[in-house]
Write an enzyme that holds these catalytic residues in place. Structure first.
Site, PDB file in Angstrom:
ATOM      1  CB  SER A 141     -17.571  14.968 -15.644  1.00 61.04           C
ATOM      2  OG  SER A 141     -18.596  14.455 -14.818  1.00 61.04           O
ATOM      3  CE1 TYR A 154     -16.243  18.533 -11.587  1.00 58.24           C
ATOM      4  CE2 TYR A 154     -18.324  17.390 -11.963  1.00 58.24           C
ATOM      5  CZ  TYR A 154     -16.946  17.385 -11.949  1.00 58.24           C
ATOM      6  OH  TYR A 154     -16.256  16.229 -12.282  1.00 58.24           O
TER       7      TYR A 154
END
Ligand code: NAP
Length: 257
Positions: A141, A154
């Site tokens: 990501s 995360y």
């Protein structure tokens, strides 16, 4: 497709039932790969496998459960042969301010987003080593390349995915196996829809305002599409990307450069 280097190669895509994983599975199948689609829920995996054709199959496992995952991967190998392409895509993004990030949430984010990559990679590495060929693509990501507020667990897990990618790329460089990370910015999928719904519920903003809040991160002023991410994966899995390893390819409209 007749000359595709992926023709007949067994590719395992985790989190393949929808969103980015489903787009990757469709694109690799177009390139001739034989797919195993992995996720927790059988129905959408089965539907996609049937859409792709009889050579393809699916496997159910929770990425956070190592024993379940190893058993599912062993069964996929028995059914469709050695796994030479691994796309570690399954992931979840739960948000919370750091002060309200429980140890449970922290462990869950690490287990699903980081340890799942470790377990899957260990489970397929012998196949790739024996073939002296392999492609491992970790869907990280932009949260592996920069910070974002309210998603510390995360972000930490995705930074870990990039660390794993770089270390493993060096370890496997002389064995014909490449290891890369693809780093999407905000991409139009279920994860993003859930985040937008949460902002709407918490702040009372309109859906349009909440969407604009996320899309402003992307200099192109739009959301990345799952197919944009899949195309980068397709390239990394081909022979043309043989010299590309240990890289973080940002698919984010220029958000990270
Ligand atoms: P998505 O639409 O929510 O799909 C997630 C996929 O992962 C589903 O197939 C889901 O299937 C599977 N999955 C989730 N938890 C799992 C578990 N514990 N075990 C096995 N499978 C599991 O998400 P997406 O947006 O396509 O995200 C795919 C990847 O891209 C993730 O790693 C995510 O972090 C990353 N990413 C997404 C964005 C974005 O904005 N969308 C941006 C950057 C990175 P089941 O629920 O059936 O298990």
């Amino acid at each position: 497709m007749a000359s595709s280097p992926l023709l007949g190669r067994h590719a395992l895509v985790t989190g393949a039932s929808r969103g980015i994983g489903a787009a990757i599975a469709r694109m690799l199948a177009q390139e001739g790969a034989t797919l195993t689609l992995l996720g927790r829920t059988a129905a959408p995996l089965q539907a996609l496998a049937e859409e792709l054709g009889p050579a393809h199959g699916f496997a159910c496992a929770d990425i956070a459960d190592a024993a379940q995952l190893q058993a599912a991967i062993a069964a996929a190998r028995d059914a469709r042969g050695p796994i030479l392409v691994l796309v570690n895509n399954a992931g979840q993004a739960e948000s919370a301010p750091f002060g309200r990030t429980s140890a449970d949430l922290w462990q869950r984010m690490l287990a699903v987003n980081l340890t799942g990559c470790f377990t899957c990679t260990q489970a397929v590495l012998a196949d790739m080593r024996a073939a002296r060929h392999g492609r491992i693509v970790n869907i990280a990501s932009t949260a592996a390349q920069r910070g974002y507020a309210y998603v510390s667990a995360y972000v930490a897990a995705k930074h870990g995915v990039l660390g794993l990618t770089r270390a493993l790329a060096l370890e496997l460089a002389a064995e014909g196996i490449t290891v890369n990370a693809v780093c999407p910015g905000y991409t139009e999928t279920e994860i993003l829809r859930e985040s937008i719904d949460k902002v709407v519920a918490k702040t009372g903003r309109s859906v349009e305002a909440a969407r604009a809040e996320f899309s402003r991160f992307n200099p192109q002023g739009r959301f990345v599409q799952p197919e944009d991410v899949a195309d980068a994966v397709r390239w990394l899995c081909g022979d043309g990307a043989a010299s590309i390893t240990g890289q973080a390819i940002s698919v984010s409209g220029g958000e990270v450069m």
